[in-house]
Design a protein around this motif. Sequence first.
Motif, PDB file in Angstrom:
ATOM      1  N   GLU A   4      39.566  39.105-119.638  1.00  0.00           N
ATOM      2  CA  GLU A   4      40.476  38.978-120.775  1.00  0.00           C
ATOM      3  C   GLU A   4      39.787  38.345-121.986  1.00  0.00           C
ATOM      4  O   GLU A   4      40.080  38.701-123.129  1.00  0.00           O
ATOM      5  N   THR A   5      38.853  37.429-121.750  1.00  0.00           N
ATOM      6  CA  THR A   5      38.100  36.848-122.865  1.00  0.00           C
ATOM      7  C   THR A   5      37.290  37.931-123.575  1.00  0.00           C
ATOM      8  O   THR A   5      37.281  38.006-124.809  1.00  0.00           O
ATOM      9  N   ASP A   6      36.612  38.775-122.802  1.00  0.00           N
ATOM     10  CA  ASP A   6      35.874  39.896-123.385  1.00  0.00           C
ATOM     11  C   ASP A   6      36.808  40.773-124.219  1.00  0.00           C
ATOM     12  O   ASP A   6      36.488  41.136-125.351  1.00  0.00           O
ATOM     13  N   MET A   7      37.961  41.111-123.657  1.00  0.00           N
ATOM     14  CA  MET A   7      38.900  42.000-124.346  1.00  0.00           C
ATOM     15  C   MET A   7      39.431  41.357-125.632  1.00  0.00           C
ATOM     16  O   MET A   7      39.605  42.037-126.641  1.00  0.00           O
ATOM     17  N   ARG A   8      39.663  40.054-125.613  1.00  0.00           N
ATOM     18  CA  ARG A   8      40.138  39.356-126.812  1.00  0.00           C
ATOM     19  C   ARG A   8      39.107  39.467-127.935  1.00  0.00           C
ATOM     20  O   ARG A   8      39.441  39.771-129.080  1.00  0.00           O
ATOM     21  N   HIS A   9      37.840  39.256-127.595  1.00  0.00           N
ATOM     22  CA  HIS A   9      36.789  39.347-128.607  1.00  0.00           C
ATOM     23  C   HIS A   9      36.614  40.789-129.095  1.00  0.00           C
ATOM     24  O   HIS A   9      36.387  41.025-130.288  1.00  0.00           O
ATOM     25  N   LEU A  10      36.746  41.748-128.185  1.00  0.00           N
ATOM     26  CA  LEU A  10      36.625  43.151-128.595  1.00  0.00           C
ATOM     27  C   LEU A  10      37.782  43.559-129.505  1.00  0.00           C
ATOM     28  O   LEU A  10      37.568  44.304-130.468  1.00  0.00           O
ATOM     29  N   ARG A  11      38.969  43.058-129.223  1.00  0.00           N
ATOM     30  CA  ARG A  11      40.109  43.349-130.115  1.00  0.00           C
ATOM     31  C   ARG A  11      39.854  42.789-131.510  1.00  0.00           C
ATOM     32  O   ARG A  11      40.182  43.423-132.510  1.00  0.00           O
ATOM     33  N   ARG A  12      39.240  41.624-131.583  1.00  0.00           N
ATOM     34  CA  ARG A  12      38.904  41.058-132.884  1.00  0.00           C
ATOM     35  C   ARG A  12      37.889  41.947-133.605  1.00  0.00           C
ATOM     36  O   ARG A  12      37.969  42.128-134.833  1.00  0.00           O
ATOM     37  N   CYS A  13      36.955  42.522-132.867  1.00  0.00           N
ATOM     38  CA  CYS A  13      35.981  43.438-133.472  1.00  0.00           C
ATOM     39  C   CYS A  13      36.678  44.645-134.090  1.00  0.00           C
ATOM     40  O   CYS A  13      36.312  45.080-135.191  1.00  0.00           O
ATOM     41  N   VAL A  14      37.671  45.176-133.398  1.00  0.00           N
ATOM     42  CA  VAL A  14      38.422  46.316-133.934  1.00  0.00           C
ATOM     43  C   VAL A  14      39.177  45.891-135.192  1.00  0.00           C
ATOM     44  O   VAL A  14      39.225  46.634-136.183  1.00  0.00           O
ATOM     45  N   GLU A  15      39.744  44.680-135.189  1.00  0.00           N
ATOM     46  CA  GLU A  15      40.412  44.165-136.398  1.00  0.00           C
ATOM     47  C   GLU A  15      39.428  44.061-137.557  1.00  0.00           C
ATOM     48  O   GLU A  15      39.756  44.423-138.695  1.00  0.00           O
ATOM     49  N   LEU A  16      38.235  43.557-137.286  1.00  0.00           N
ATOM     50  CA  LEU A  16      37.213  43.437-138.331  1.00  0.00           C
ATOM     51  C   LEU A  16      36.782  44.812-138.833  1.00  0.00           C
ATOM     52  O   LEU A  16      36.528  44.993-140.033  1.00  0.00           O
ATOM     53  N   ALA A  17      36.699  45.780-137.935  1.00  0.00           N
ATOM     54  CA  ALA A  17      36.355  47.148-138.337  1.00  0.00           C
ATOM     55  C   ALA A  17      37.427  47.713-139.270  1.00  0.00           C
ATOM     56  O   ALA A  17      37.104  48.342-140.285  1.00  0.00           O
ATOM     57  N   GLU A  18      38.676  47.460-138.950  1.00  0.00           N
ATOM     58  CA  GLU A  18      39.748  47.923-139.824  1.00  0.00           C
ATOM     59  C   GLU A  18      39.714  47.183-141.163  1.00  0.00           C
ATOM     60  O   GLU A  18      39.934  47.784-142.223  1.00  0.00           O
ATOM     61  N   GLU A  19      39.405  45.901-141.126  1.00  0.00           N
ATOM     62  CA  GLU A  19      39.260  45.122-142.357  1.00  0.00           C
ATOM     63  C   GLU A  19      38.157  45.719-143.240  1.00  0.00           C
ATOM     64  O   GLU A  19      38.322  45.848-144.466  1.00  0.00           O
ATOM     65  N   ALA A  20      37.044  46.110-142.623  1.00  0.00           N
ATOM     66  CA  ALA A  20      35.955  46.742-143.368  1.00  0.00           C
ATOM     67  C   ALA A  20      36.430  48.036-144.018  1.00  0.00           C
ATOM     68  O   ALA A  20      36.196  48.276-145.202  1.00  0.00           O
ATOM     69  N   LEU A  21      37.107  48.861-143.237  1.00  0.00           N
ATOM     70  CA  LEU A  21      37.611  50.132-143.761  1.00  0.00           C
ATOM     71  C   LEU A  21      38.575  49.901-144.915  1.00  0.00           C
ATOM     72  O   LEU A  21      38.482  50.563-145.957  1.00  0.00           O
ATOM     73  N   ASN A  22      39.469  48.942-144.766  1.00  0.00           N
ATOM     74  CA  ASN A  22      40.436  48.638-145.825  1.00  0.00           C
ATOM     75  C   ASN A  22      39.760  48.111-147.087  1.00  0.00           C
ATOM     76  O   ASN A  22      40.322  48.213-148.180  1.00  0.00           O
ATOM     77  N   ALA A  23      38.552  47.571-146.938  1.00  0.00           N
ATOM     78  CA  ALA A  23      37.790  47.067-148.083  1.00  0.00           C
ATOM     79  C   ALA A  23      36.878  48.151-148.674  1.00  0.00           C
ATOM     80  O   ALA A  23      36.071  47.870-149.549  1.00  0.00           O
ATOM     81  N   GLY A  24      37.000  49.376-148.158  1.00  0.00           N
ATOM     82  CA  GLY A  24      36.199  50.479-148.677  1.00  0.00           C
ATOM     83  C   GLY A  24      34.858  50.643-148.003  1.00  0.00           C
ATOM     84  O   GLY A  24      33.965  51.295-148.545  1.00  0.00           O
TER      85      GLY A  24
END
Length: 159
Positions: A4-24
């Motif tokens: 679950e710790t691994d999955m929590r960090h991976l979910r944050r990576c997906v959030e950061l990827a979406e943040e990057a996309l939203n920033a162009g």
Amino acid sequence: MLNETDMRHLRRCVELAEEALNAGDEPFGSVLVDAEGNARAEDRNRVADGDRTQHPEFALARWAASHMTPEERAGATVYTSGEHCPMCSAAHAWVGLARIVYVSSTAQLTQWLNDLGVPPGPVAALPVNTIAPDVMVEGPVPELAEEVRALHVRLHTGT
């Protein structure tokens, strides 16, 4: 086997990827985690300004070299939305980081981009262990890969 710790960090990576996309920017995000499971640093892709080396994995390798001891780096994990490119794989190995856990593989990304008609980039799409054979690598993570694919589709199609 991911916990679950691994999955929590991976979910944050997906959030950061979406943040990057939203920033162009291109949708990639990464988190550097120490041996105790604490996030020490995180970043997202920042290549939109024209510097194609501004990958989060490369930034985290540099951060680790400046802020962590060799022993701390040897116990650290880089979680990321997409498998490291050759540049980032080399940086990871050179600074002595231990483990990489990624949501989507280089092979998956290559197929997705091919399906979207995106021409290949100027650097060969190679798996981490081709560049850094001694780095421990885990992935892909099917339960999150579709979210990452959707971000790449959005980048290249606008939908």
